[in-house]
Scaffold this motif. Sequence first.
Motif, short mmCIF file in Angstrom:
data_model
loop_
_atom_site.label_atom_id
_atom_site.label_comp_id
_atom_site.label_asym_id
_atom_site.label_seq_id
_atom_site.Cartn_x
_atom_site.Cartn_y
_atom_site.Cartn_z
N TYR A 85 -7.61 16.79 -12.51
CA TYR A 85 -7.57 18.25 -12.44
C TYR A 85 -6.24 18.74 -11.87
O TYR A 85 -5.61 19.65 -12.42
N LEU A 86 -5.81 18.13 -10.78
CA LEU A 86 -4.54 18.54 -10.18
C LEU A 86 -3.37 18.26 -11.12
O LEU A 86 -2.44 19.06 -11.23
N TYR A 103 -22.64 14.84 -4.12
CA TYR A 103 -21.51 15.51 -3.46
C TYR A 103 -20.71 14.57 -2.56
O TYR A 103 -20.19 14.97 -1.53
N GLN A 104 -20.58 13.31 -2.99
CA GLN A 104 -19.73 12.35 -2.28
C GLN A 104 -18.39 12.35 -3.00
O GLN A 104 -18.20 11.66 -4.01
N SER A 105 -17.46 13.12 -2.48
CA SER A 105 -16.21 13.38 -3.19
C SER A 105 -15.36 12.13 -3.41
O SER A 105 -14.60 12.07 -4.36
N GLU A 106 -15.49 11.12 -2.56
CA GLU A 106 -14.67 9.92 -2.74
C GLU A 106 -15.00 9.21 -4.05
O GLU A 106 -14.15 8.53 -4.62
N ARG A 107 -16.21 9.39 -4.56
CA ARG A 107 -16.58 8.77 -5.84
C ARG A 107 -15.98 9.51 -7.02
O ARG A 107 -15.99 9.01 -8.14
N CYS A 108 -15.47 10.71 -6.80
CA CYS A 108 -14.95 11.54 -7.89
C CYS A 108 -13.45 11.78 -7.77
O CYS A 108 -12.91 12.69 -8.40
N ARG A 109 -12.76 10.98 -6.99
CA ARG A 109 -11.33 11.18 -6.75
C ARG A 109 -10.53 11.18 -8.05
O ARG A 109 -9.59 11.94 -8.20
N HIS A 110 -10.89 10.31 -9.00
CA HIS A 110 -10.12 10.24 -10.25
C HIS A 110 -10.22 11.54 -11.04
O HIS A 110 -9.25 11.95 -11.68
N PHE A 111 -11.37 12.24 -10.97
CA PHE A 111 -11.49 13.53 -11.65
C PHE A 111 -10.69 14.60 -10.92
O PHE A 111 -10.08 15.48 -11.54
N LEU A 124 0.39 25.71 -13.20
CA LEU A 124 -0.58 26.49 -12.44
C LEU A 124 -0.50 26.16 -10.96
O LEU A 124 -1.18 26.78 -10.15
N MET A 125 0.32 25.20 -10.64
CA MET A 125 0.63 24.89 -9.24
C MET A 125 1.95 24.13 -9.22
O MET A 125 2.40 23.63 -10.25
N ALA A 126 2.57 24.10 -8.07
CA ALA A 126 3.86 23.44 -7.94
C ALA A 126 3.71 21.95 -8.19
O ALA A 126 2.72 21.33 -7.78
N LEU A 180 -0.45 14.41 -2.07
CA LEU A 180 -1.75 15.06 -2.14
C LEU A 180 -2.89 14.10 -1.82
O LEU A 180 -4.05 14.41 -2.03
N GLY A 181 -2.52 12.91 -1.32
CA GLY A 181 -3.54 11.95 -0.91
C GLY A 181 -3.98 11.00 -2.00
O GLY A 181 -5.03 10.37 -1.89
N PHE A 182 -3.21 10.88 -3.08
CA PHE A 182 -3.59 10.03 -4.20
C PHE A 182 -2.66 8.84 -4.39
O PHE A 182 -2.62 8.28 -5.47
N GLY A 183 -1.93 8.46 -3.36
CA GLY A 183 -1.06 7.31 -3.47
C GLY A 183 -1.86 6.03 -3.54
O GLY A 183 -3.07 5.99 -3.29
N LYS A 184 -1.20 4.95 -3.89
CA LYS A 184 -1.87 3.66 -3.99
C LYS A 184 -2.49 3.28 -2.65
O LYS A 184 -3.62 2.78 -2.60
#
Length: 113
Positions: free
Chosen positions: A59-60, A47-55, A68-70, A77-81
Amino acid sequence: MSAGGAFGGNRGLRPVPPEKGIFPLDHMHECDLEKKEYVTCLKSSGYQSERCRHFSKKYLECRMERNLMAKQDMSELGFGKDADEEASEQRNEKVGARDSALPGVQGKSVVTT
């Protein structure tokens, strides 16, 4: 009698909408594969979410593609370089701090992938 509703709800206060607004649920299971990949990654990484950021990002993106979302820029959303580099640096700092606390490891470089 109490001021609350029949099931404990407060009838005097207005509900507060979510910060990002409302969005439809995935009733047609259009993004189930992406969701399952993310949850599997979380379980396998402790449950270390930083290791799963690409998934999470996949999903988003799936939800946005299927309306299903704007649609939003991923950097909002926190996924910039910059955010990805910062997360990588934080991971490296944690590994360095952990390794420097171990006897016999001080001064040795540790390579992580």
